[in-house]
Design an enzyme around this catalytic site. Structure first.
Site, PDB file in Angstrom:
ATOM      1  N   GLU A  13      32.403  53.422  74.735  1.00  0.00           N
ATOM      2  CA  GLU A  13      32.078  53.407  76.091  1.00  0.00           C
ATOM      3  C   GLU A  13      32.706  53.381  77.315  1.00  0.00           C
ATOM      4  O   GLU A  13      33.648  52.100  77.233  1.00  0.00           O
ATOM      5  CB  GLU A  13      30.991  54.007  76.650  1.00  0.00           C
ATOM      6  N   HIS A  22      20.374  53.461  79.189  1.00  0.00           N
ATOM      7  CA  HIS A  22      20.467  52.175  80.334  1.00  0.00           C
ATOM      8  C   HIS A  22      18.950  52.663  81.039  1.00  0.00           C
ATOM      9  O   HIS A  22      18.116  52.820  81.311  1.00  0.00           O
ATOM     10  CB  HIS A  22      21.027  53.320  81.696  1.00  0.00           C
ATOM     11  N   ASP A  23      18.853  51.294  80.588  1.00  0.00           N
ATOM     12  CA  ASP A  23      17.683  50.907  80.709  1.00  0.00           C
ATOM     13  C   ASP A  23      16.244  50.945  80.401  1.00  0.00           C
ATOM     14  O   ASP A  23      14.712  49.951  80.329  1.00  0.00           O
ATOM     15  CB  ASP A  23      17.281  50.687  82.781  1.00  0.00           C
ATOM     16  N   HIS A  71      31.879  48.553  75.717  1.00  0.00           N
ATOM     17  CA  HIS A  71      32.435  49.225  77.043  1.00  0.00           C
ATOM     18  C   HIS A  71      33.119  48.542  77.526  1.00  0.00           C
ATOM     19  O   HIS A  71      33.160  47.481  78.734  1.00  0.00           O
ATOM     20  CB  HIS A  71      31.134  49.787  78.180  1.00  0.00           C
ATOM     21  N   ARG A  80      35.717  47.584  80.337  1.00  0.00           N
ATOM     22  CA  ARG A  80      35.905  47.939  81.553  1.00  0.00           C
ATOM     23  C   ARG A  80      37.502  47.085  81.902  1.00  0.00           C
ATOM     24  O   ARG A  80      37.709  46.645  81.365  1.00  0.00           O
ATOM     25  CB  ARG A  80      34.935  47.679  82.535  1.00  0.00           C
ATOM     26  N   THR A 100      27.800  48.719  87.307  1.00  0.00           N
ATOM     27  CA  THR A 100      27.016  49.669  86.508  1.00  0.00           C
ATOM     28  C   THR A 100      26.566  50.447  86.205  1.00  0.00           C
ATOM     29  O   THR A 100      27.042  50.790  87.543  1.00  0.00           O
ATOM     30  CB  THR A 100      25.951  48.724  86.345  1.00  0.00           C
ATOM     31  N   GLY A 109      21.349  47.846  75.270  1.00  0.00           N
ATOM     32  CA  GLY A 109      22.003  46.228  75.790  1.00  0.00           C
ATOM     33  C   GLY A 109      21.438  45.294  76.469  1.00  0.00           C
ATOM     34  O   GLY A 109      20.807  44.213  75.894  1.00  0.00           O
ATOM     35  N   HIS A 110      21.593  45.076  78.094  1.00  0.00           N
ATOM     36  CA  HIS A 110      20.923  44.066  78.972  1.00  0.00           C
ATOM     37  C   HIS A 110      19.415  44.018  77.950  1.00  0.00           C
ATOM     38  O   HIS A 110      19.164  43.005  77.666  1.00  0.00           O
ATOM     39  CB  HIS A 110      20.355  44.782  80.197  1.00  0.00           C
ATOM     40  N   HIS A 140      33.755  41.387  80.332  1.00  0.00           N
ATOM     41  CA  HIS A 140      32.921  41.160  79.548  1.00  0.00           C
ATOM     42  C   HIS A 140      34.046  41.649  78.542  1.00  0.00           C
ATOM     43  O   HIS A 140      34.138  40.784  77.935  1.00  0.00           O
ATOM     44  CB  HIS A 140      30.986  41.391  79.536  1.00  0.00           C
ATOM     45  N   ASN A 195      24.364  47.672  72.082  1.00  0.00           N
ATOM     46  CA  ASN A 195      25.525  47.625  73.200  1.00  0.00           C
ATOM     47  C   ASN A 195      25.488  45.901  73.429  1.00  0.00           C
ATOM     48  O   ASN A 195      25.055  45.158  73.856  1.00  0.00           O
ATOM     49  CB  ASN A 195      25.497  47.953  74.615  1.00  0.00           C
TER      50      ASN A 195
END
Length: 258
Positions: free
Chosen positions: A81, A207-208, A50, A52, A116, A230-231, A57, A14
């Protein structure tokens, strides 16, 4: 062109946070497409974005620039997404209208200004409104994955509205990593994934997830086709570089299947 090693679970990178850093100036750096290229060259099996509505971003042009890039990587996947009731479907239609690749749409029930993604769809509450947009996405040639909490009882309902896959929301697992609840959380995800597979759904997760907790997750949770990260991955890449980071995440995946 490099070819990815085909582990049972695909790594999709991501790139939102690359775009977030870029957007703080007007210089076009760091480049989102360059980041994608370096990750793909290092063995990432897919790219996720993603976009938004507020374009905090990923911006519209990024979606199309990346779709054009993905034409050069026909053995990899492009996953977009977002909330199908905001901007996601318009973006998807435009990608396909330009004749560009789009392999998967991941539907996420975010509010427009949400910090998020932090929860999945709920059934039966969301069934009637999801069913037509899932059909619209599939008519564009995209696989549809629904972002879901790890609730085994919800999986058959996700399949019933037409979803191809679910993406299990893994933040509760990640949050429990250093606590006594880790085993209990893993069991939740194992049960949810098993229920999804039994309902005829593919299973994604994200996610995480990070280099510390990824291998243990994949060892226990069955049939995970894709992890979207991603992060943590981009944070690692700031220190290690994209190539070394993607290589290490693929190592974490491979370790789960030894």
């Amino acid at each position: 062109m490099a070819h990815a090693a085909h582990h049972p679970t695909a790594l999709s990178v991501n790139l939102n946070k690359v775009a977030l850093v870029r957007n703080t100036r007007h210089l076009g750096i760091p480049s989102v497409t360059r980041a994608a290229t370096l990750c793909l060259e290092a063995g990432a099996r897919g790219i996720t974005v993603h976009p938004r509505p507020d374009e905090r971003h990923i911006r519209s042009h990024d979606v199309f620039d990346l779709a054009e890039l993905m034409q050069d990587w026909p053995d990899r996947e492009y996953n977009i997404e977002g909330n199908p009731f905001h901007n996601l479907m318009d973006v998807a239609r435009e990608v396909r209208a330009r004749g560009l690749p789009l392999h998967q749409l991941t539907f996420v029930p975010d509010s427009e200004g949400q910090f998020t993604s932090d929860h999945g769809w709920s059934f039966p509450q969301d069934a009637d409104r999801l069913r037509p947009v899932i059909a619209q996405a599939q008519a564009l040639g995209a696989r549809v994955s629904l972002f879901m909490d790890p609730e085994p009882g919800q999986m058959a309902a996700a399949r019933a509205v037409g979803a191809d896959r679910v993406e299990l929301y893994t933040e509760p697992y990640a949050a429990a990593w250093h606590t006594p609840d880790r085993g209990q959380q893993l069991e939740r995800y194992r049960s949810a994934a098993q229920a999804a597979l039994e309902a005829g759904l593919g299973v994604n997760a994200g996610h995480d997830l990070n280099r510390e907790n990824l291998t243990a997750f994949l060892k226990v949770v069955p049939g995970v086709a894709e992890v979207s990260i991603g992060h943590a991955l981009i944070a690692d890449a700031l220190e290690r570089g994209y190539a070394a980071t993607v290589t290490d995440y693929n190592r974490c995946i491979a370790e789960a299947f030894r």
